[in-house]
Design a protein around this motif. Structure first.
Motif, PDB file in Angstrom:
ATOM      1  N   ASN A 149      -4.150   7.443 -16.645  1.00  0.00           N
ATOM      2  CA  ASN A 149      -2.734   6.870 -16.959  1.00  0.00           C
ATOM      3  C   ASN A 149      -2.128   5.729 -16.134  1.00  0.00           C
ATOM      4  OD1 ASN A 149       0.054   5.894 -17.422  1.00  0.00           O
ATOM      5  ND2 ASN A 149      -0.257   7.860 -19.439  1.00  0.00           N
ATOM      6  N   VAL A 150      -2.236   5.956 -14.656  1.00  0.00           N
ATOM      7  CA  VAL A 150      -1.622   5.509 -13.420  1.00  0.00           C
ATOM      8  C   VAL A 150      -2.422   4.266 -13.072  1.00  0.00           C
ATOM      9  CG1 VAL A 150      -1.565   5.561 -10.881  1.00  0.00           C
ATOM     10  CG2 VAL A 150      -0.575   6.938 -13.017  1.00  0.00           C
ATOM     11  N   GLN A 151      -3.980   4.569 -13.222  1.00  0.00           N
ATOM     12  CA  GLN A 151      -4.540   3.233 -13.302  1.00  0.00           C
ATOM     13  C   GLN A 151      -5.102   2.499 -13.680  1.00  0.00           C
ATOM     14  OE1 GLN A 151      -6.577   2.581 -10.348  1.00  0.00           O
ATOM     15  NE2 GLN A 151      -8.743   1.754 -11.195  1.00  0.00           N
ATOM     16  N   ARG A 152      -4.911   2.801 -15.690  1.00  0.00           N
ATOM     17  CA  ARG A 152      -4.421   2.057 -15.821  1.00  0.00           C
ATOM     18  C   ARG A 152      -3.544   0.671 -16.302  1.00  0.00           C
ATOM     19  NH1 ARG A 152      -6.816   0.658 -21.037  1.00  0.00           N
ATOM     20  NH2 ARG A 152      -5.472  -0.032 -22.926  1.00  0.00           N
ATOM     21  N   ARG A 153      -2.880   1.443 -16.381  1.00  0.00           N
ATOM     22  CA  ARG A 153      -1.041   0.924 -16.103  1.00  0.00           C
ATOM     23  C   ARG A 153      -1.020  -0.021 -14.820  1.00  0.00           C
ATOM     24  NH1 ARG A 153       3.810   2.720 -15.437  1.00  0.00           N
ATOM     25  NH2 ARG A 153       3.208   4.458 -14.457  1.00  0.00           N
ATOM     26  N   TYR A 170       0.600  -1.319  -0.408  1.00  0.00           N
ATOM     27  CA  TYR A 170      -0.229  -0.027   0.308  1.00  0.00           C
ATOM     28  C   TYR A 170       0.874   0.808  -0.061  1.00  0.00           C
ATOM     29  CZ  TYR A 170      -3.628  -3.313   1.534  1.00  0.00           C
ATOM     30  OH  TYR A 170      -4.304  -3.876   1.422  1.00  0.00           O
ATOM     31  N   ILE A 171       0.711   2.297  -0.698  1.00  0.00           N
ATOM     32  CA  ILE A 171       1.371   3.532  -0.953  1.00  0.00           C
ATOM     33  C   ILE A 171      -0.122   4.195  -0.649  1.00  0.00           C
ATOM     34  CG2 ILE A 171       2.901   5.166  -2.688  1.00  0.00           C
ATOM     35  CD1 ILE A 171       4.465   2.764  -3.544  1.00  0.00           C
ATOM     36  N   GLN A 172       0.430   5.455   0.094  1.00  0.00           N
ATOM     37  CA  GLN A 172      -1.067   6.131  -0.568  1.00  0.00           C
ATOM     38  C   GLN A 172      -0.585   7.964  -0.005  1.00  0.00           C
ATOM     39  OE1 GLN A 172      -3.134   6.517   4.030  1.00  0.00           O
ATOM     40  NE2 GLN A 172      -4.675   5.677   3.093  1.00  0.00           N
ATOM     41  N   GLY A 231      -4.792  -0.895  -7.638  1.00  0.00           N
ATOM     42  CA  GLY A 231      -5.423   0.278  -8.208  1.00  0.00           C
ATOM     43  C   GLY A 231      -5.755   1.447  -7.190  1.00  0.00           C
ATOM     44  N   LEU A 232      -6.063   2.221  -7.498  1.00  0.00           N
ATOM     45  CA  LEU A 232      -6.355   3.589  -6.766  1.00  0.00           C
ATOM     46  C   LEU A 232      -7.439   3.816  -6.315  1.00  0.00           C
ATOM     47  CD1 LEU A 232      -4.770   6.072  -9.479  1.00  0.00           C
ATOM     48  CD2 LEU A 232      -3.729   4.488  -7.770  1.00  0.00           C
ATOM     49  N   ARG A 233      -7.780   4.205  -5.692  1.00  0.00           N
ATOM     50  CA  ARG A 233      -8.874   4.185  -4.057  1.00  0.00           C
ATOM     51  C   ARG A 233      -8.984   5.850  -3.404  1.00  0.00           C
ATOM     52  NH1 ARG A 233      -8.418   0.691  -1.101  1.00  0.00           N
ATOM     53  NH2 ARG A 233      -8.133   1.810   0.944  1.00  0.00           N
ATOM     54  N   PHE A 234      -9.507   6.459  -4.349  1.00  0.00           N
ATOM     55  CA  PHE A 234      -9.492   8.101  -3.259  1.00  0.00           C
ATOM     56  C   PHE A 234     -11.127   8.264  -2.255  1.00  0.00           C
ATOM     57  CE2 PHE A 234      -8.085   8.410  -7.203  1.00  0.00           C
ATOM     58  CZ  PHE A 234      -6.704   9.262  -7.715  1.00  0.00           C
ATOM     59  N   VAL A 269      -5.501   9.660  -1.579  1.00  0.00           N
ATOM     60  CA  VAL A 269      -5.766   8.098  -2.634  1.00  0.00           C
ATOM     61  C   VAL A 269      -4.513   6.964  -2.320  1.00  0.00           C
ATOM     62  CG1 VAL A 269      -3.752   9.109  -3.866  1.00  0.00           C
ATOM     63  CG2 VAL A 269      -5.412   7.968  -4.798  1.00  0.00           C
ATOM     64  N   THR A 270      -4.988   5.839  -2.252  1.00  0.00           N
ATOM     65  CA  THR A 270      -4.518   4.478  -1.900  1.00  0.00           C
ATOM     66  C   THR A 270      -3.810   3.638  -3.031  1.00  0.00           C
ATOM     67  OG1 THR A 270      -5.598   5.336   0.658  1.00  0.00           O
ATOM     68  CG2 THR A 270      -4.427   2.681  -0.528  1.00  0.00           C
ATOM     69  N   VAL A 271      -2.677   3.495  -3.301  1.00  0.00           N
ATOM     70  CA  VAL A 271      -2.513   2.400  -4.198  1.00  0.00           C
ATOM     71  C   VAL A 271      -2.112   1.467  -3.700  1.00  0.00           C
ATOM     72  CG1 VAL A 271      -0.437   1.613  -5.926  1.00  0.00           C
ATOM     73  CG2 VAL A 271      -1.402   4.833  -5.215  1.00  0.00           C
TER      74      VAL A 271
END
Length: 224
Positions: free
Chosen positions: A180-184, A146-148, A194-197, A207-209
């Motif tokens: 672009n980040v979400q798609r990659r 997780y990266i936030q 993916g991403l969660r806001f 935003v959590t990756v």
């Protein structure tokens, strides 16, 4: 199946190259203007620090063709970007980085964090009258990384949050950084990642990756 895999690989590569080419020209212009102003004002140490950070940022972004890097490298790239922004915005921007040591050597797809920080600055902190704080956190739980990226900026209404990850071009006809980040991420790792806001107007945005945790994974694959 092999054809689909090959197509996905080519999409990943082309979208990474597109993201690398999306260094905001206004960011470069403003940074160079700041360097000139500091030089004229005799602030030589600040000139050296900003020029060094900009040089490292450009070198890592343009010259490095690997699709994967270590978390530590991705954080250093983002730190260089934040150093420049901090020098430009002075007291209007502050930042903290807290990354769990156990994940520093893990493999991560390149250029996932900086676009999120850029979004937090330009759509959160910059719009706030008194400026604010950006915090980057990173940790692992079992097999998940997780990266936030959190900011205490102006936040977003629900209707904006609902469409953040919609595919849409920006003013230059390119895909915006967040999409672009979400798609990659999903091309690399699958749709469970993916991403969660989470955002609230007047309080800020988080935003959590979510990624698979790959400790010491292979980071040497290059774009041909």
């Amino acid at each position: 199946i092999q054809r689909i895999k090959n197509e996905q690989t080519e999409k990943r590569k082309s979208e990474l190259l597109a993201l690398q080419a999306q260094i905001n020209p206004h960011f470069l212009y403003n940074t160079l203007d700041s360097i000139i102003w500091m030089s004229e004002s005799g602030k030589n140490e600040a000139v050296i620090e900003m020029t060094s950070s900009l040089s490292k940022l450009l070198r890592k972004s343009i010259s490095n063709n690997r699709e994967f890097v270590q978390v530590e490298e991705e954080i250093e790239y983002t730190r260089d970007y934040l150093k420049i922004q901090k020098m430009r915005y002075h007291d209007k921007l502050d930042y903290k980085i807290a990354i769990q040591p156990a994940i520093l050597q893990a493999a991560i797809a390149k250029l996932l964090i900086q676009p999120l920080v850029e979004n937090a600055i330009y759509h959160g902190i910059k719009m706030k009258e008194n400026g604010g704080l950006i915090t980057i956190k990173g940790w692992a739980e079992e097999d998940t990384l997780y990266i936030q990226v959190l900011d205490d900026g102006v936040g977003m209404p629900l209707e904006v949050q609902a469409h953040l990850l919609d595919p849409r071009p920006d003013q230059n006809g390119k895909k915006v950084g967040i999409y672009n980040v979400q798609r990659r991420i999903q091309l690399y790792y699958g749709t469970r990642y993916g991403l969660r806001f989470k955002s609230k107007q007047g309080q800020g945005t988080a935003v959590t990756v979510t990624l698979p945790f790959i400790p010491g994974g292979d980071i040497h694959e290059e774009i041909s």
